[in-house]
Design a protein around this motif. Structure first.
Motif, PDB file in Angstrom:
ATOM      1  N   SER A  77       5.241  10.457  -9.187  1.00  0.00           N
ATOM      2  CA  SER A  77       5.934  10.306  -7.895  1.00  0.00           C
ATOM      3  C   SER A  77       5.888   8.857  -7.438  1.00  0.00           C
ATOM      4  O   SER A  77       6.891   8.299  -6.948  1.00  0.00           O
ATOM      5  N   LEU A  78       4.724   8.216  -7.630  1.00  0.00           N
ATOM      6  CA  LEU A  78       4.628   6.806  -7.229  1.00  0.00           C
ATOM      7  C   LEU A  78       5.501   5.929  -8.129  1.00  0.00           C
ATOM      8  O   LEU A  78       6.056   4.921  -7.676  1.00  0.00           O
ATOM      9  N   ALA A  79       5.654   6.346  -9.397  1.00  0.00           N
ATOM     10  CA  ALA A  79       6.533   5.592 -10.295  1.00  0.00           C
ATOM     11  C   ALA A  79       7.962   5.594  -9.746  1.00  0.00           C
ATOM     12  O   ALA A  79       8.656   4.578  -9.736  1.00  0.00           O
ATOM     13  N   SER A  80       8.399   6.745  -9.223  1.00  0.00           N
ATOM     14  CA  SER A  80       9.757   6.824  -8.669  1.00  0.00           C
ATOM     15  C   SER A  80       9.889   5.950  -7.425  1.00  0.00           C
ATOM     16  O   SER A  80      10.913   5.274  -7.218  1.00  0.00           O
ATOM     17  N   ILE A  81       8.860   5.958  -6.594  1.00  0.00           N
ATOM     18  CA  ILE A  81       8.903   5.148  -5.368  1.00  0.00           C
ATOM     19  C   ILE A  81       8.981   3.661  -5.703  1.00  0.00           C
ATOM     20  O   ILE A  81       9.771   2.899  -5.138  1.00  0.00           O
ATOM     21  N   LYS A  82       8.179   3.271  -6.687  1.00  0.00           N
ATOM     22  CA  LYS A  82       8.237   1.859  -7.109  1.00  0.00           C
ATOM     23  C   LYS A  82       9.614   1.544  -7.687  1.00  0.00           C
ATOM     24  O   LYS A  82      10.142   0.445  -7.523  1.00  0.00           O
ATOM     25  N   GLY A  83      10.198   2.517  -8.382  1.00  0.00           N
ATOM     26  CA  GLY A  83      11.531   2.311  -8.965  1.00  0.00           C
ATOM     27  C   GLY A  83      12.581   2.109  -7.875  1.00  0.00           C
ATOM     28  O   GLY A  83      13.501   1.303  -8.012  1.00  0.00           O
ATOM     29  N   ILE A  84      12.436   2.850  -6.773  1.00  0.00           N
ATOM     30  CA  ILE A  84      13.416   2.725  -5.675  1.00  0.00           C
ATOM     31  C   ILE A  84      13.326   1.333  -5.053  1.00  0.00           C
ATOM     32  O   ILE A  84      14.338   0.649  -4.861  1.00  0.00           O
ATOM     33  N   LYS A 118       0.872  -1.180   0.000  1.00  0.00           N
ATOM     34  CA  LYS A 118       0.000   0.000   0.000  1.00  0.00           C
ATOM     35  C   LYS A 118       0.898   1.214   0.000  1.00  0.00           C
ATOM     36  O   LYS A 118       1.963   1.198   0.636  1.00  0.00           O
ATOM     37  N   TYR A 119       0.469   2.283  -0.645  1.00  0.00           N
ATOM     38  CA  TYR A 119       1.294   3.488  -0.660  1.00  0.00           C
ATOM     39  C   TYR A 119       0.421   4.696  -0.908  1.00  0.00           C
ATOM     40  O   TYR A 119      -0.580   4.640  -1.613  1.00  0.00           O
ATOM     41  N   ARG A 120       0.814   5.783  -0.274  1.00  0.00           N
ATOM     42  CA  ARG A 120       0.041   7.023  -0.386  1.00  0.00           C
ATOM     43  C   ARG A 120       0.990   8.181  -0.145  1.00  0.00           C
ATOM     44  O   ARG A 120       1.854   8.119   0.734  1.00  0.00           O
ATOM     45  N   LEU A 121       0.850   9.213  -0.938  1.00  0.00           N
ATOM     46  CA  LEU A 121       1.657  10.421  -0.765  1.00  0.00           C
ATOM     47  C   LEU A 121       0.694  11.568  -0.522  1.00  0.00           C
ATOM     48  O   LEU A 121      -0.315  11.667  -1.197  1.00  0.00           O
ATOM     49  N   HIS A 122       1.043  12.417   0.422  1.00  0.00           N
ATOM     50  CA  HIS A 122       0.201  13.618   0.548  1.00  0.00           C
ATOM     51  C   HIS A 122       1.034  14.783   1.052  1.00  0.00           C
ATOM     52  O   HIS A 122       2.157  14.617   1.553  1.00  0.00           O
ATOM     53  N   ASP A 123       0.459  15.926   0.874  1.00  0.00           N
ATOM     54  CA  ASP A 123       1.093  17.171   1.279  1.00  0.00           C
ATOM     55  C   ASP A 123       1.222  17.197   2.803  1.00  0.00           C
ATOM     56  O   ASP A 123       0.273  16.850   3.499  1.00  0.00           O
ATOM     57  N   ALA A 124       2.399  17.604   3.347  1.00  0.00           N
ATOM     58  CA  ALA A 124       2.544  17.636   4.803  1.00  0.00           C
ATOM     59  C   ALA A 124       2.793  19.057   5.301  1.00  0.00           C
ATOM     60  O   ALA A 124       3.396  19.263   6.358  1.00  0.00           O
ATOM     61  N   GLY A 125       2.383  20.032   4.512  1.00  0.00           N
ATOM     62  CA  GLY A 125       2.499  21.430   4.951  1.00  0.00           C
ATOM     63  C   GLY A 125       3.904  21.971   4.776  1.00  0.00           C
ATOM     64  O   GLY A 125       4.785  21.317   4.214  1.00  0.00           O
ATOM     65  N   GLU A 126       4.109  23.211   5.257  1.00  0.00           N
ATOM     66  CA  GLU A 126       5.397  23.881   5.100  1.00  0.00           C
ATOM     67  C   GLU A 126       6.384  23.424   6.165  1.00  0.00           C
ATOM     68  O   GLU A 126       6.046  23.299   7.333  1.00  0.00           O
ATOM     69  N   GLY A 127       7.589  23.103   5.787  1.00  0.00           N
ATOM     70  CA  GLY A 127       8.632  22.790   6.750  1.00  0.00           C
ATOM     71  C   GLY A 127       9.696  23.859   6.691  1.00  0.00           C
ATOM     72  O   GLY A 127       9.531  24.874   5.998  1.00  0.00           O
ATOM     73  N   GLU A 128      10.844  23.588   7.359  1.00  0.00           N
ATOM     74  CA  GLU A 128      11.914  24.605   7.395  1.00  0.00           C
ATOM     75  C   GLU A 128      12.465  24.904   6.013  1.00  0.00           C
ATOM     76  O   GLU A 128      12.851  26.006   5.685  1.00  0.00           O
ATOM     77  N   VAL A 129      12.500  23.824   5.139  1.00  0.00           N
ATOM     78  CA  VAL A 129      13.090  24.018   3.802  1.00  0.00           C
ATOM     79  C   VAL A 129      12.019  23.987   2.712  1.00  0.00           C
ATOM     80  O   VAL A 129      12.280  23.598   1.596  1.00  0.00           O
ATOM     81  N   GLY A 130      10.851  24.374   3.065  1.00  0.00           N
ATOM     82  CA  GLY A 130       9.790  24.461   2.052  1.00  0.00           C
ATOM     83  C   GLY A 130       8.720  23.414   2.266  1.00  0.00           C
ATOM     84  O   GLY A 130       8.620  22.804   3.336  1.00  0.00           O
TER      85      GLY A 130
END
Ligand code: KIV
Ligand code: ZN
Length: 568
Positions: free
Chosen positions: A544-551, A449-461
């Protein structure tokens, strides 16, 4: 050992020191006349039946032939009946002239005139053999005897033509062939043709076709070209004749003889598709025409569906077109050597860049698409294809643009498979190797299972959060990680379950489309714990999920390699 050759008499070329033809360039097509249904047909083990001849005739019309020799109607009942069917069933378009062959003999000429009744446009093609050898061993006559045969034939043909024209308005033109022209003394060839002209009285408006056959190809093509130029320069009333050539292929140079013959003054060419014909065949009109095409000259014949034409030809004649046959053979748009494949690939990229309006691809003299052939089967892979060859096939046939760094590894996998199989591999087999080694790799880590989501602003963007379930060691593990992009978020998630030893190097992506769907492919390059490169591929609708699967794929491959488990 080879003293046997002494029994052959060398050909004596004519003297033509001021020949002009070598400097000529073919810049327009000749009149084409197909003799497939006569010369080609008479040379078949099983001559074509009615249905086959009709199919062949229709194809010739579709290709664009305006003059078609349909047979030798006085030679057999079958030939006679086929011609009658063509005429009575109205199969002959108004702008196509049928041609019938007949020997210069009275009863055969009369039968031929019966056979053409009801046709609109006909070339009556009569011939007799004139060569030194035939006069000596076949007819046992001198040149005057041979001239008499031609002149008597011409007189009868003229008389019957006048009668038929008055009766039906049929449009009859004449063609005369001094058969075995290339083995006839040139002055005798000119003499007999002029005697025929005296009877038929051609004019610039109603020209006589004088056809000069290389009935048996006896010498290099330049010798034939000299004969054609000499004839063209010396025949009386040149503007009242159409100079036609009819090369055969005994020395394998009929196409060259045709091309040089055109340069030497021929205005008309008789030949066949794929060069079928007596013995080694006639001149191949398809190749001659496509050779012109490749020089920027429109041949006036349409070979844009060469494979359909070939299929029809093989069905009707029961002959096979050779794999290496120019333009039509299975292998002629195939490159086996790695350097050829590489050059073709660069040529195609150059074409795609729009930098040229011409066809400029090394090793491919014409665009295969111009004869209806496809790029897909162009490159097939063997163990000499080189590391770029396998990647080229993947790109050409399936759209995967492997980064250069992956080429040696993938090339080695394909080479191994070739060596094992002991043969070349097809594009589908190359893809199969790619799929097994880079796409279907789900162990030891299986990302379920995999999911990506926005996690708001951090110190580096802006921060991205990855969450998922990964199965390894017979257990599912929930993982999560945050980073400034999907890749770093995923690496952080992997760290949460102790996968820490892989370094990200680089990635590349491209889109592949299958039907209406477009998918992203990501090629990942990592460094494994032992310092070696680890490559992986991921495919997903989401880049983005394609890259994760590639890793995860790259990590799985490195782990499998460590245990010696990689499939080939
Ligand atoms: O090859 C030949 O000479 C012929 C003639 C009948 C034209 O086919
Ligand atoms: Zn012939």
């Amino acid at each position: 050992m080879y003293q046997g050759c002494k029994k052959y008499i060398p050909f004596h070329p004519i003297s033509l020191p001021d020949r002009q033809w070598p400097d000529k360039v073919i810049d327009k097509p000749p009149i084409w006349c197909s003799v497939d249904l006569r010369d080609g047909n008479q040379a078949l083990v099983d001559p074509m039946n009615l249905e086959e001849k009709l199919l062949f005739f229709q194809t010739l019309v579709d290709i664009g032939f305006k003059e078609i020799e349909v047979g030798f109607p006085s030679a057999s009942e079958t030939e006679y009946e086929i011609l009658r069917t063509l005429i009575e069933k109205n199969f002959i378009p108004d702008d196509v002239t049928i041609q019938v062959l007949v020997q210069a003999r009275e009863h055969l000429i009369r039968k031929t005139f019966e056979a053409i009744r009801g046709a609109k446009n006909v070339i009556v093609h009569f011939y007799n053999s004139t060569s030194t050898l035939q006069r000596k061993v076949v007819f046992k006559t001198d040149m005057q005897g041979v001239i008499n045969i031609a002149v008597e034939g011409a007189k009868l043909i003229k008389k019957l033509t006048d009668e038929e024209t008055a009766k039906s308005g049929i449009n009859i033109r004449y063609e005369y062939s001094p058969e075995s022209f290339s083995g006839t003394e040139i002055e005798n060839s000119i003499l007999i043709c002029e005697k025929v002209m005296e009877v038929l009285e051609p004019t610039p408006e109603h020209k006589l076709i004088l056809n000069l056959p290389n009935t048996v190809e006896l010498a290099t093509p330049n010798c034939y070209a000299d004969q054609i130029e000499y004839f063209s320069r010396h025949i009386k009333n040149r503007d009242s004749i159409i100079l036609s050539i009819h090369p055969h292929n005994d020395r394998g140079t009929a196409i060259a003889a045709t091309e040089l013959g055109i340069m030497a003054g021929a205005e008309r060419v008789e030949g066949t598709l794929f060069g079928n014909g007596e013995r080694t065949g006639n001149a191949d009109i398809m190749v001659t025409a496509m050779n012109m095409y490749s020089q920027g000259v429109d041949p006036g014949l349409d070979f844009s569906h060469i494979s359909d034409i070939r299929r029809m030809y093989e069905k009707c004649t029961k002959m096979k077109v050779h794999e290496r046959h120019p333009y039509a053979g299975d292998l002629v748009f195939t490159a086996f050597s790695g350097s050829h494949q590489d050059a073709i690939s660069k040529g195609e990229k150059y074409m795609a860049s729009g930098a040229t309006q011409y066809w400029e691809v090394p090793y491919l003299p014409i665009d295969p698409a111009d004869v209806g052939r496809q790029y897909e089967p162009i490159i097939r892979i063997n163990s000499q294809s080189g590391k770029g060859g396998a990647a080229f096939v993947l790109e050409q046939s399936f759209g995967f643009e492997l980064p250069k760094a992956m080429h040696p590894e993938f090339g080695a996998l394909v080479k191994n498979a070739c060596d094992k199989a002991g043969r070349e591999l097809k594009a589908e087999e190359v893809y199969e190797i790619f799929r097994k080694n880079y796409i279907d790799v789900h162990a030891p880590y299986n990302l379920k299972k995999y999911r990506l989501h926005d996690a708001g602003e951090g110190e580096v963007g802006t921060q991205v959060r990855f969450e998922g379930v990964i199965r390894f060691g017979h257990e599912d593990h929930i993982i999560g990680g945050t980073g400034n992009g999907p890749i770093s978020a995923f690496f952080n998630a992997l760290r949460s379950v102790g996968i820490t030893d892989y370094q990200f190097v680089t990635y590349r992506e491209n889109a592949i489309s299958s039907g209406a769907d477009s998918q992203a492919v990501s090629y990942i390059h990592l460094t494994a714990p032992d310092g070696s490169p680890a490559f992986g591929v991921g495919i997903d609708n989401n880049i983005s999920l394609a890259s994760i699967k590639g890793i995860i794929c790259a990590i799985n491959r490195a782990e499998q390699k460590k245990k010696g488990e990689m499939p080939v």
